[in-house]
Design a protein around this motif. Structure first.
Motif, PDB file in Angstrom:
ATOM      1  N   LYS A 107       0.830  -1.215   0.000  1.00  0.00           N
ATOM      2  CA  LYS A 107       0.000   0.000   0.000  1.00  0.00           C
ATOM      3  C   LYS A 107       0.857   1.254   0.000  1.00  0.00           C
ATOM      4  N   LYS A 108       1.915   1.232   0.773  1.00  0.00           N
ATOM      5  CA  LYS A 108       2.826   2.367   0.834  1.00  0.00           C
ATOM      6  C   LYS A 108       3.480   2.606  -0.527  1.00  0.00           C
ATOM      7  N   THR A 109       3.864   1.523  -1.199  1.00  0.00           N
ATOM      8  CA  THR A 109       4.491   1.635  -2.519  1.00  0.00           C
ATOM      9  C   THR A 109       3.505   2.184  -3.546  1.00  0.00           C
ATOM     10  N   GLU A 110       2.247   1.695  -3.486  1.00  0.00           N
ATOM     11  CA  GLU A 110       1.234   2.195  -4.427  1.00  0.00           C
ATOM     12  C   GLU A 110       0.958   3.683  -4.201  1.00  0.00           C
ATOM     13  N   LYS A 111       0.948   4.105  -2.939  1.00  0.00           N
ATOM     14  CA  LYS A 111       0.763   5.528  -2.631  1.00  0.00           C
ATOM     15  C   LYS A 111       1.907   6.362  -3.193  1.00  0.00           C
ATOM     16  N   GLN A 112       3.135   5.867  -3.043  1.00  0.00           N
ATOM     17  CA  GLN A 112       4.295   6.575  -3.584  1.00  0.00           C
ATOM     18  C   GLN A 112       4.232   6.653  -5.112  1.00  0.00           C
ATOM     19  N   GLN A 113       3.716   5.611  -5.734  1.00  0.00           N
ATOM     20  CA  GLN A 113       3.567   5.650  -7.192  1.00  0.00           C
ATOM     21  C   GLN A 113       2.583   6.740  -7.615  1.00  0.00           C
ATOM     22  N   LYS A 114       1.468   6.866  -6.894  1.00  0.00           N
ATOM     23  CA  LYS A 114       0.484   7.911  -7.217  1.00  0.00           C
ATOM     24  C   LYS A 114       1.094   9.300  -7.037  1.00  0.00           C
ATOM     25  N   GLU A 115       1.861   9.473  -5.972  1.00  0.00           N
ATOM     26  CA  GLU A 115       2.494  10.769  -5.735  1.00  0.00           C
ATOM     27  C   GLU A 115       3.481  11.124  -6.840  1.00  0.00           C
ATOM     28  N   ASN A 117       3.421   9.981  -9.941  1.00  0.00           N
ATOM     29  CA  ASN A 117       2.657  10.258 -11.167  1.00  0.00           C
ATOM     30  C   ASN A 117       2.041  11.653 -11.129  1.00  0.00           C
ATOM     31  N   ALA A 118       1.610  12.097  -9.918  1.00  0.00           N
ATOM     32  CA  ALA A 118       1.081  13.460  -9.776  1.00  0.00           C
ATOM     33  C   ALA A 118       2.174  14.486 -10.038  1.00  0.00           C
ATOM     34  N   GLU A 119       3.369  14.259  -9.505  1.00  0.00           N
ATOM     35  CA  GLU A 119       4.506  15.141  -9.762  1.00  0.00           C
ATOM     36  C   GLU A 119       4.805  15.202 -11.257  1.00  0.00           C
ATOM     37  N   LEU A 120       4.717  14.057 -11.920  1.00  0.00           N
ATOM     38  CA  LEU A 120       4.968  14.019 -13.356  1.00  0.00           C
ATOM     39  C   LEU A 120       3.908  14.827 -14.111  1.00  0.00           C
ATOM     40  N   GLY A 121       2.670  14.790 -13.622  1.00  0.00           N
ATOM     41  CA  GLY A 121       1.615  15.597 -14.230  1.00  0.00           C
ATOM     42  C   GLY A 121       1.894  17.094 -14.110  1.00  0.00           C
ATOM     43  N   ILE A 169      11.953  11.571 -11.734  1.00  0.00           N
ATOM     44  CA  ILE A 169      10.648  11.010 -11.379  1.00  0.00           C
ATOM     45  C   ILE A 169      10.408   9.692 -12.109  1.00  0.00           C
ATOM     46  N   ASN A 170      10.774   9.634 -13.403  1.00  0.00           N
ATOM     47  CA  ASN A 170      10.590   8.394 -14.165  1.00  0.00           C
ATOM     48  C   ASN A 170      11.428   7.249 -13.590  1.00  0.00           C
ATOM     49  N   GLU A 171      12.655   7.575 -13.171  1.00  0.00           N
ATOM     50  CA  GLU A 171      13.498   6.554 -12.543  1.00  0.00           C
ATOM     51  C   GLU A 171      12.862   6.043 -11.248  1.00  0.00           C
ATOM     52  N   LYS A 172      12.310   6.974 -10.469  1.00  0.00           N
ATOM     53  CA  LYS A 172      11.655   6.595  -9.222  1.00  0.00           C
ATOM     54  C   LYS A 172      10.426   5.736  -9.493  1.00  0.00           C
ATOM     55  N   ILE A 173       9.664   6.087 -10.535  1.00  0.00           N
ATOM     56  CA  ILE A 173       8.468   5.314 -10.889  1.00  0.00           C
ATOM     57  C   ILE A 173       8.863   3.885 -11.295  1.00  0.00           C
ATOM     58  N   GLU A 174       9.948   3.759 -12.081  1.00  0.00           N
ATOM     59  CA  GLU A 174      10.409   2.431 -12.485  1.00  0.00           C
ATOM     60  C   GLU A 174      10.869   1.618 -11.269  1.00  0.00           C
ATOM     61  N   ARG A 178       9.221  -1.961  -9.912  1.00  0.00           N
ATOM     62  CA  ARG A 178       9.951  -3.195  -9.622  1.00  0.00           C
ATOM     63  C   ARG A 178       9.679  -3.674  -8.197  1.00  0.00           C
ATOM     64  N   LYS A 179       9.634  -2.711  -7.270  1.00  0.00           N
ATOM     65  CA  LYS A 179       9.363  -3.069  -5.879  1.00  0.00           C
ATOM     66  C   LYS A 179       7.961  -3.640  -5.737  1.00  0.00           C
ATOM     67  N   GLN A 180       6.997  -3.047  -6.433  1.00  0.00           N
ATOM     68  CA  GLN A 180       5.621  -3.531  -6.386  1.00  0.00           C
ATOM     69  C   GLN A 180       5.532  -4.954  -6.934  1.00  0.00           C
ATOM     70  N   GLU A 181       6.247  -5.224  -8.026  1.00  0.00           N
ATOM     71  CA  GLU A 181       6.244  -6.558  -8.620  1.00  0.00           C
ATOM     72  C   GLU A 181       6.819  -7.592  -7.655  1.00  0.00           C
ATOM     73  N   GLN A 182       7.904  -7.224  -6.960  1.00  0.00           N
ATOM     74  CA  GLN A 182       8.521  -8.141  -6.022  1.00  0.00           C
ATOM     75  C   GLN A 182       7.618  -8.404  -4.821  1.00  0.00           C
ATOM     76  N   LEU A 183       6.961  -7.343  -4.324  1.00  0.00           N
ATOM     77  CA  LEU A 183       6.055  -7.509  -3.197  1.00  0.00           C
ATOM     78  C   LEU A 183       4.885  -8.412  -3.552  1.00  0.00           C
TER      79      LEU A 183
END
Length: 623
Positions: A107-115, A117-121, A169-174, A178-183
């Protein structure tokens, strides 16, 4: 279905904890006697015993413990009234906690992904704003060159800054992806994990008064053991043989064996370096001459072991039943093992899977193991009264379970004392030893010997035209060797793998050092002597072969050659040896043996001629 099983196991864990929540006793393994298959573990613990009746729960014991072997002795003023084995799914709670932790991290990782993506927007919005305002020209107003340069510099700087932020930001998203996939993978694996229950021993005692008592637990456990392997080295035909005796020690009992008093008991690849043997050539109507198959892998069998989902299984025990020869599959599920003459089966076993014993059908055997879903059952064991000394457990001798190490192994030379025990040879290791419960062999050197040896070659050109170098060692019985695989080195070159075949030896230990191409051997048919003649009611067929041998080595060599004549088991068929060139004929088996010495560069020819007489009009298959 897996989630349902997990829930059931958690319920069992809670129920078990409620029932056995009395005085729990944690012990440590102090002594371990490793057999070829299994181990005997000894634990001791001093316990405060209250007055009256109480129950002691000895926890953390292996789920693979043989409950029938459990021996408990108690020294103190008390009486042991009963001893029972039970199981506790102690890891179910930890699995549940691990799942919860992984879900929170997800959940924490998914929240960070949304943040991110918002920064990228926001970055993209700033890009659009810069594109809209980047023009400083006006149709009605002239703009100076200096102003244009300043504006361009400003927008260029802003674009570089935005681009740098976008890349970060793109590097962080990638990284988060990867972390989400492993979890997700960890959660999926944990959800389907079959929990392994640990054994517990419930001991009911009765003490007239508060006292201290020392308990000794002694039991046999599976999924542990050791197997021998060797390094055999020879620098030349005039040097002694060096034999390094190694013990491959392993355990996957789920117990912690840390700094234990360890002893070993004997009371239980890819080139063909085993010289072939001739079968008796029986001659009769309708019988064909014996056929010998020779494949480039010789006596080696290799393959891969997979699970039901066709995934490789690491660390599967591959053994030859009834011997101490075995190996383990590697990280890709692959194995290779040398097969002694006369052996025709392989056994495959691994924790959590049904064992299989398969007939050897060829040089490649691929195996699929099925999961073993049979539930462990509670077993009641025998208890011993106060001050009673439990008899020592003596498991029956069993065959080896496994051999060669997988990719990670530790190797060390140990101070070892060898002795002859009632159940076989014993090796007492003089230093405390730690064996992790991971099924990965720890390779320890338990003997290093330099032995005088005699060298001779042998060949059976009817089957294989190569000469095999055989080393012979006497006075070897005191070494306490066991049958096992050997890495063979000759003249500082790795030759391959062979078998230290102890069971077929007498006062002389013989083993193959591999093929030597510098001994050149040919077996050709002499057609000018081969004929068929008819006389009266019988016919006679003459057969002739020529064996040619040449020594291209720089020193003399001793060579033993084998060939054969057919042996008749019909009174109307007679076989007569006409020329065996000084060889020794075993008339019962038809085997001819030549023992010759060849000087450097010497070549010798040995004619072999015989005739077969049988009734006219009958067909007889003769090679």
């Amino acid at each position: 279905m897996k989630r349902l099983k997990l829930g059931l196991w958690i319920c069992l864990c809670l129920c078990t904890t409620t029932l056995v929540g009395q005085n729990k006793v944690k012990t440590t393994a102090e002594k371990v006697m490793l057999f070829i298959d299994g181990a005997q573990v000894t634990r001791t613990k001093q316990v405060e015993i209250p007055a009256g009746t109480s129950t002691l729960i000895f926890t953390g014991l292996s789920p693979y413990m043989d409950a029938q072997s459990m021996q408990i002795s108690a020294k103190g003023k008390l009486t042991v009234t009963s001893v029972n084995q039970q199981y506790n799914y102690t890891d179910s709670a930890s699995v549940s906690q691990k799942q919860q932790s992984l879900q929170e991290e997800l959940k924490k990782t998914e929240k960070q992904q949304k943040e991110q993506n918002a920064e990228l927007g926001l970055i993209n919005a700033e890009y659009e704003m810069l594109k809209t305002n980047c023009s400083v020209s006006n149709k009605n107003t002239a703009t100076s060159l200096t102003t244009i340069k300043e504006v361009n510099h400003y927008y260029s700087t802003q674009l570089k800054t935005l681009k740098s932020k976008e890349l970060a930001i793109n590097e962080k998203i990638e990284e988060l992806a990867r972390k989400q996939e492993q979890l997700n993978a960890d959660l999926a694996q944990l959800s389907g994990k079959a929990l392994t229950p640990m054994s517990e021993i419930a001991v009911n005692v009765n003490a007239p008064a508060t006292c201290k008592a020392t308990f000794t637990l002694n039991y046999y456990v599976k999924n542990a053991g050791w197997f021998p392997s060797y390094d055999v080295r020879s620098s030349s035909l005039s040097e002694p043989i060096s034999i390094i005796y190694k013990a491959n020690i392993f355990q996957n009992t789920k117990e912690e064996w840390k700094n234990v008093e360890l002893s070993l008991s004997s009371s239980n690849p890819t080139t063909g370096n085993i010289a072939p043997k001739l079968a008796t050539y029986w001659l009769d109507y309708g019988l064909a001459a014996p056929r010998y198959s020779l494949n480039q892998n010789g006596n080696s069998v290799s393959g891969v072991v997979l699970d039901g989902e066709r995934e490789p299984i690491i660390g599967v025990n591959v053994m030859i039943p009834g011997t101490t020869i075995g190996t383990l599959t590697d990280v890709n599920g692959k194995y290779s093992i040398t097969i002694p003459n006369g052996q025709n089966q392989l056994q495959f076993s691994f924790i959590g899977y049904q064992s299989q014993t398969r007939d050897i059908q060829g040089s490649v055997m691929n195996v699929v193991l099925q999961e073993d879903v049979q539930m462990l059952q509670e077993v009641v064991v025998v208890g011993y009264g106060a001050e009673a000394a439990a008899p020592s457990y003596k498991p029956s001798t069993k065959s080896i379970k496994k051999a060669a190490a997988i990719e990670e192994e530790a190797s060390m030379a140990l101070e070892v004392e060898q002795s002859q025990g009632q159940m076989g040879y014993e090796f007492e290791i003089k230093v405390p030893y730690t064996i992790p419960s991971d099924n990965k062999p720890v390779v320890a050197e338990i003997g290093h010997y330099e032995l005088p040896a005699s060298y001779a070659y042998q060949s059976t050109p009817k089957i294989d035209k190569d000469a095999f170098l055989i080393a012979q060692v006497t006075d070897w019985e005191k070494l306490h060797l066991l049958e096992g695989e050997a890495n063979v080195y000759f003249e500082n070159t790795f030759i391959g793998k062979s078998i230290m075949n102890i069971t077929q030896q007498n006062d002389t230990l013989s083993f193959s050092l591999g093929r030597d191409k510098r001994i050149m051997i040919q077996r050709t048919k002499e057609n000018e002597y081969t004929s068929r003649k008819f006389m009266g009611s019988s016919q006679t067929q003459s057969i002739a072969w020529k064996l040619s041998v040449r020594n291209t080595r720089p020193e003399p060599v001793t060579l033993t050659l084998y060939d054969q004549l057919p042996v008749s088991r019909n009174n109307n068929i007679t076989v007569t040896a006409e020329e065996i060139s000084g060889g020794r004929l075993d008339e019962a088996k038809g085997i001819i043996t030549w023992q010759i010495t060849l000087q450097p560069g010497e070549q010798r020819e040995l004619p072999l001629r015989y005739k077969v007489k049988y009734p006219k009009g009958r067909n007889l298959v003769i090679e």
